[in-house]
Scaffold this active site. Structure first.
Site, PDB file in Angstrom:
ATOM      1  CG  HIS A 239      -1.469   1.221   1.689  1.00  0.00           C
ATOM      2  ND1 HIS A 239      -2.327   1.965   0.917  1.00  0.00           N
ATOM      3  CD2 HIS A 239      -1.368   1.892   2.872  1.00  0.00           C
ATOM      4  CE1 HIS A 239      -2.711   3.028   1.600  1.00  0.00           C
ATOM      5  NE2 HIS A 239      -2.139   3.010   2.775  1.00  0.00           N
TER       6      HIS A 239
ATOM      7  CE1 TYR B  59      -2.953   6.998   5.332  1.00  0.00           C
ATOM      8  CE2 TYR B  59      -4.177   5.389   4.032  1.00  0.00           C
ATOM      9  CZ  TYR B  59      -3.045   5.746   4.749  1.00  0.00           C
ATOM     10  OH  TYR B  59      -2.005   4.854   4.882  1.00  0.00           O
TER      11      TYR B  59
ATOM     12  CG  ASP C 164     -30.829 -19.968  15.679  1.00  0.00           C
ATOM     13  OD1 ASP C 164     -29.872 -20.010  14.884  1.00  0.00           O
ATOM     14  OD2 ASP C 164     -31.908 -19.432  15.387  1.00  0.00           O
TER      15      ASP C 164
END
Length: 824
Positions: free
Chosen positions: A231, A265, A558
């Site tokens: 990255h 960013y 369940d």
């Protein structure tokens, strides 16, 4: 998840990896009284050369996962209390996410809803406010932003050091320059870790090796489904606009910044700006080929995880940076690198004790953002046998076998990188590799124009275009109001027609993806009695709905348990982790086998279903001859089936199971016989609508291990008047219920919500939506939410993309409360 770990009088824990996860885990383990903890790393401490050593430290807490948000919140809380040499390990500069497109602006409204649901402070702000928070931003290109004042910058290496010191003070030891070369084991349990310098005995080993996880896993014979990817991260030259703006000790004062419309960013580094980009092509890294620390340094790399900057991948991102931050037009990049970190097929961490090797744990694919939260959860799990946070999304056993293939991990891991900042719809299926798993009915479904989504690798029809004429014939188009663009995705008015036909005639549903386990052996009955909450000690032919609890009384799954013979049960479960849980508790005289792939299932439901099915079999399918929650092994036409009289849509009918080779014949037999009754094929969307009208819970969505049966409205599945079962002791000590899974009906017949939205009570968020779908029988959207106990008729508001949608608490079940439609 695992059961409580088997321990000796003095358990020895070896943690492989002294990055932020390993250091956090050592601190959390020693805080819980496990002092014989050794942390090994191949590199030098305190910066051994993994992802932690280069991490930019951005902590944005809010995301679609409640669990991951909880991890991030704890990381902020813990790091905020840590200091090294008088400097804090977390800088609460806040976070700011920008929207330059209508789609992103809408998504930030959705993200603001998540923040309110999960308890994170945040507000949507104007372009002018974005400019105030980040003066270098060109506000003219923005529609707005989402500001989270409690987000900020984690100083990863100091945080690792601080936790290392705490752990050392409690007796843990940290050894650098120890390269792991093998994992010792005996009788299916881990016994030690071999390094190039010594061998360390261990009762528990945790791989927190980051992108080296697959290397360690191979030594242990354990799959680690993650893909390392590079990255891009770069720093600018000094900017005059930042001169004197930031204290060099902290490095930043402005919020960490996301410009997700361009996959970027930003953060401050005193007078420079650091920039990360996900805009480039995926750059996979072979973890087995990553250079050791010293060899990496010899080749002019700062560390093994810091690869050379690929200029050709950077150019488009740099242009986008200069557009958003015009001040960058007068400078250039001073330095950059491609940092390696980990992605899994679904973007979530890989946590838990291995099924293949007891005592061998994984804490992998964890970013700095979630590191302390993950470490706490894994430490709780190891010490207590359960975590205080629901971990089913992170459980290493959540993946199907087909999702663990190297090809799948590589393809899906790379796609996760591509989609890091994408706007993802909750129903959005993966594009590749598809189709992967198909039921025996797939060809017929294609002929009927099935609209397929995907789950667990299965192609799952959500509706059928062949039913489109029914929409016009019945006026469904008039009844089904035009939806907003978000809820209209992966939806069709055909769903309403399929739900109506199920209520009025009869429909076939492909239930093949439901997980099926065969539990056999002399001890099978006693085992299932001990593991579950209801009474399964019934005669062969009985079916029981029951729960799996953990030691604290949380609902970990369940089940439907069909007793087909004295020592043979068919168990309907939820995920591969259920099988692992049962296997870990099973005595030697019990065998557990997954039969899902070799079998298939058609749910046939509706008021005309008996007229369809009875002529196809010699067995009595009347209510008296084949009661509700009963099972029979019989024939439908030429096809041997196991028929269970169950209904999760609230209508009379059966689940019909057969082997995969006969599945197509079963479908064709039912389809042909059903023509005179107006049978249709119906999809998952209609199923979800009908089951919510009936109030049936979906495990993993409506309830998890964080909830007890009493909170979830599942009291009927708990029999305290019988013998002991796992979790019973905890249930006996529970305090009064302070929250409940609550049925809501939206007041506006045209309004819909989708799930995870905050629910406001008296003007403040007090809970969140779990499941929601339009109830076509009721003419209202049905939503279930976790809320304080409220009487029916109470008014609440659901926040949907910033709008407050009124809703009312309703008694349940909303549809057919006397069960007259099912029991006839």
């Amino acid at each position: 998840m695992s059961s409580a770990p088997e321990t000796t009088a003095s358990p020895k824990v070896v943690v492989i990896g002294a990055g932020i996860v390993g250091c956090s885990l050592a601190e959390e383990l020693t805080a819980r009284g496990l002092h014989d903890v050794t942390v090994l790393d191949q590199g030098p401490l305190p910066a051994p050369g993994g992802s932690t050593s280069h991490a930019p430290g951005l902590v944005f807490q809010t995301g679609p996962s409640k669990t991951m948000t909880a991890f991030a919140r704890y990381t902020v809380e813990k790091f905020s209390a840590l200091e090294v040499d008088g400097s804090p390990c977390f800088e609460p500069v806040g976070g700011l996410e920008l929207a330059a497109t209508p789609e992103r602006w809408a998504d930030l409204h959705r993200k603001a809803g998540w923040a309110a649901s999960w308890g994170v402070r945040g507000e949507l702000v104007s372009p002018a406010r974005c400019k105030e928070l980040w003066p270098l931003v060109d506000e003219s290109m923005l529609l707005g932003g989402f500001h989270t004042p409690d987000d900020g910058l984690a100083r990863a290496l100091p945080a690792a050091r601080a936790q290392m010191r705490r752990a050392q003070e409690r007796g843990a030891r940290f050894l650098d320059r120890h390269t792991v070369t093998g994992i010792e084991q005996a009788d299916g349990r881990v016994t030690g870790v071999v390094t190039d310098r010594a061998t360390f005995a261990a009762t528990h080993v945790v791989s927190a090796a980051g992108f080296w996880g697959p290397v360690i896993g191979r030594m242990a014979g354990v799959d680690v489904p993650l893909l390392p990817l590079a990255h891009q991260y770069a720093r600018t030259k000094p900017l005059p606009e930042l001169a004197g703006a930031n204290d060099p000790r902290t490095g930043a004062s402005k919020p960490i910044l996301r410009f997700q419309d361009r996959d970027l960013y930003f953060r401050e580094h005193t007078d420079r700006i650091g920039i990360g980009s996900y805009a480039h092509r995926p750059l996979p890294v072979d973890p087995f080929a990553v250079l050791p620390y010293d060899e990496a340094r010899a080749r002019a790399l700062d560390m093994p995880s810091s690869l050379p900057f690929t200029e050709e991948d950077w150019a488009p991102s740099w242009e986008a940076c200069r557009t958003l931050l015009p001040a960058l037009r007068n400078t250039d990049i001073e330095e950059g690198f491609n940092g390696v970190f980990s992605f899994t097929p679904d973007g979530m961490p890989v946590l838990g004790e291995s099924r293949a090797l007891r005592g061998f744990w994984l804490a992998e694919a964890v970013w700095v953002t979630h590191s302390a939260g993950v470490a706490r959860a894994v430490a709780e799990w190891m010490v207590d046998g359960y975590a205080s946070t629901d971990l089913h999304e992170c459980d290493l056993h959540r993946f199907e076998d087909v999702q663990r293939s190297p090809a799948y991990v590589r393809e899906r891991g790379a796609q996760q990188f591509v989609e890091v900042y994408d706007v993802i719809h909750p129903l959005q299926p993966m594009d590749r590799p598809r189709p992967l798993r198909v039921s025996p009915f797939h060809a017929r479904q294609q002929e009927l124009g099935a609209y397929f989504l995907e789950g667990g690798g299965w192609e799952r029809p959500h509706w059928y275009e062949a039913n489109a004429p029914l929409v016009q014939e019945s006026g469904e188009a008039e009844k089904t109001k035009e939806r907003d663009p978000w809820s209209a995705r992966h939806w069709s008015p055909v769903v309403a027609a399929e739900a109506r036909v199920t209520r009025e005639r009869v429909a076939l549903y492909d239930m093949t993806p439901l997980r099926r386990l065969e539990v056999t052996g002399p001890g099978a009955l006693a085992f299932l009695q001990r593991m579950t909450t209801n009474n399964v000690a019934k005669k062969p032919g009985a079916v029981t709905y029951t729960l799996l609890l953990d030691e604290k009384g949380g609902v970990r799954s369940d089940l439907t348990v069909a007793r087909l013979a004295a020592e043979r049960f068919q168990v309907g479960a939820n995920s591969p982790a259920d099988q692992v849980w049962l296997e870990r508790h099973a005595p030697g005289d019990v065998q557990i086998r997954d039969i899902t792939s070799g079998t298939c299932c058609i749910g046939v439901w509706g008021p005309l279903v008996r007229a369809l099915v009875q002529p196809l079999t010699r067995d009595d399918f009347s209510h008296e001859g084949f009661g509700y929650f009963r099972a029979k092994e019989t024939y439908i036409g030429h096809v041997p089936v196991t028929a269970l009289r169950l209904s999760y849509v609230g209508e009379l009918g059966w689940e019909l199971y057969t082997t995969a080779d006969l599945g197509l014949r079963l479908w064709d037999t039912l389809w042909e016989a059903g023509q005179e009754h107006g049978v249709v094929a119906a999809g998952r969307s209609a199923f979800n609508s009908l089951r919510l009208e009936k109030g049936y819970r979906a495990w993993g969505v409506d309830m998890t291990e964080e909830h007890t049966p009493y909170e979830a409205g599942l009291d009927f599945a708990v029999r305290m008047d019988r013998g002991d079962f796992l979790g019973r002791a905890a249930l006996e000590q529970l305090p009064p219920v302070e929250r409940r899974l609550t049925a809501l009906l939206l007041d506006d017949p045209s309004a819909v919500v989708l799930g995870k939205e905050p629910v406001h009570l008296d003007g403040a968020p007090r809970g969140y939506i779990t499941s929601a779908a339009y109830g076509y029988t009721l003419g209202r959207c049905v939503a279930y939410a976790w809320l304080p106990p409220l009487p029916a008729g109470s008014a609440v508001h659901i926040e949907y993309f910033g709008e407050k949608v009124p809703a009312t608490v309703a008694d349940e079940p909303l549809f057919d409360p006397k069960m007259t439609r099912i029991r006839r």
